[in-house]
Design a protein around this motif. Sequence first.
Motif, PDB file in Angstrom:
ATOM      1  N   PRO A 359       0.798  -1.501  -0.199  1.00 57.06           N
ATOM      2  CA  PRO A 359      -0.152  -0.470   0.009  1.00 57.06           C
ATOM      3  C   PRO A 359       0.831   1.587  -0.057  1.00 57.06           C
ATOM      4  CG  PRO A 359      -0.795  -1.768   2.039  1.00 57.06           C
ATOM      5  CD  PRO A 359       0.891  -1.895   1.145  1.00 57.06           C
ATOM      6  N   ARG A 380      -4.631  -1.160   6.362  1.00 54.58           N
ATOM      7  CA  ARG A 380      -3.705  -0.873   5.566  1.00 54.58           C
ATOM      8  C   ARG A 380      -2.281  -1.326   6.399  1.00 54.58           C
ATOM      9  NH1 ARG A 380      -1.797   3.786   3.668  1.00 54.58           N
ATOM     10  NH2 ARG A 380      -2.656   3.235   1.027  1.00 54.58           N
ATOM     11  N   GLY A 389       1.693  -0.766  -6.018  1.00 58.35           N
ATOM     12  CA  GLY A 389       1.174  -1.414  -5.383  1.00 58.35           C
ATOM     13  C   GLY A 389      -0.439  -1.405  -6.210  1.00 58.35           C
ATOM     14  N   ASP A 413      -5.815  -2.015  -1.490  1.00 59.29           N
ATOM     15  CA  ASP A 413      -5.085  -2.593  -0.518  1.00 59.29           C
ATOM     16  C   ASP A 413      -5.254  -3.852   0.353  1.00 59.29           C
ATOM     17  OD1 ASP A 413      -3.704  -0.286  -1.476  1.00 59.29           O
ATOM     18  OD2 ASP A 413      -4.428   0.773   0.249  1.00 59.29           O
ATOM     19  N   TYR A 416      -5.331  -7.210  -2.026  1.00 56.35           N
ATOM     20  CA  TYR A 416      -3.331  -7.171  -2.035  1.00 56.35           C
ATOM     21  C   TYR A 416      -3.196  -8.087  -0.627  1.00 56.35           C
ATOM     22  CZ  TYR A 416       1.306  -7.469  -1.786  1.00 56.35           C
ATOM     23  OH  TYR A 416       2.242  -7.282  -1.359  1.00 56.35           O
TER      24      TYR A 416
END
Length: 443
Positions: A359, A380, A389, A413, A416
């Motif tokens: 992030p 995050r 990112g 974020d 991910y």
Amino acid sequence: MLVGGALLAYRIRFGTWHLQKDYVSLVVITTLFGLLIFGSSSLYRSWRGRGLGAELMHLGLCWLLICTGVLFYTTLIQMIGELSRLWLGAWFGLSLAGAASIRIVLRGCASWARARGMDLRTAVIVGGNPDAQRIVDTLHRNPWMGIKVVGWFATSADRCALHGIRPMGRVDRLAAFVEARHIDQVWIALPMREQDQIAYVLRQLDFSTADIKLLPDLFGLQLLNHSVEQIGGLPVLNLRSSPLDGPAHLVKATMDKVLASLILLMISPLMIAIAIGVKLSSPGPVFFRQLRHGLGGKPIEVWKFRSMRVHQEEDGKVTQARKNDSRVTPFGAFLRRTSLDELPQFINVLQGSMSIVGPRPHAIAHNEQYKTLVDRYMQRHRVKPGITGWAQVNGLRGETDTVEKMARRVEYDLYYMQNWSPWFDLRIILMTVFKGFVNKNAY
């Protein structure tokens, strides 16, 4: 595979199958070490229902640990200079390829058999909720898992009926059904507050040899990388934890340091040229350093090439760059459009305060502003911030002048973080190279 790979590598390197004494002793010691590492890991558990990628990743991490141990051992006893490095590399490469191939082939055979009704495990579900429905749908779509759900039992705590599966009546009939049909697994899908009903189900199954799995209804809880572990011999359910603990942290840190070192070597002439351009564009320092939140919310100093004229912000206020911002120099505007101003952050990666992928770090003032406005905003910070990112390669860059824009970025974020893998990082890096540098929102 360890022994076979050593023999084959020796044949390729020296043209014979007869290993010298030093090589034989190293293979024996490595095999014993491998048995220790593999045996103490969860590699030999049942992988039914889990993806091939996770299994191969686990295998690779074990193999990496064995390679590291062998290199350390041979260096310690000053044996590394007497061994063929080509043989060592071929040995571990061939052994890993062989072990992975065996697992891929066996997986394929098992999937083929299970899709045709062989090697199945029968299961029933107790209780109804959306998570249980997802389990049912997933098992129906993936017959290779080899789990056949034959029915579900209703309780007073159900939030929905389950579709695509035969209802078996009330939970009172569970024990008799499990015994009569020789059911292999019982999945309990009940809210955590229904302890009495969960205990009642367990009492019914006191005399059953079926595996019992708890699928707790965590409806409404905001989970991040949830898992189960044992502490002091007691099972503990992690509702929120860092997705990069343990071996994953080592893998990502190694990737970051190696890639950052190589990239800095390649781009050093470009960085020198940019530094000269920044110095000539306006008075002031070459680098702009700003405090931002890093891993665990701790402040870190993030480096960038200065793209604005030197100016003074009001205390506690950080004004985001806007389109046609008068503070941005012409050369700085070029750097921001092409993301070249971010290159010094590879130094941050080598320092260990940042990662190549993660992030994006926001100014501390923005974190204070948005943490109460955007749901799960501060989650995050459970991983290191990144130069690029998942949000950035999907076009979520530039000014976040609305709460909705920031919420969208945070959503990417968190995705991910939930789905991290080395291959996901490499995919994001490649996407950044091909389409992530220049962006209309980067001003």
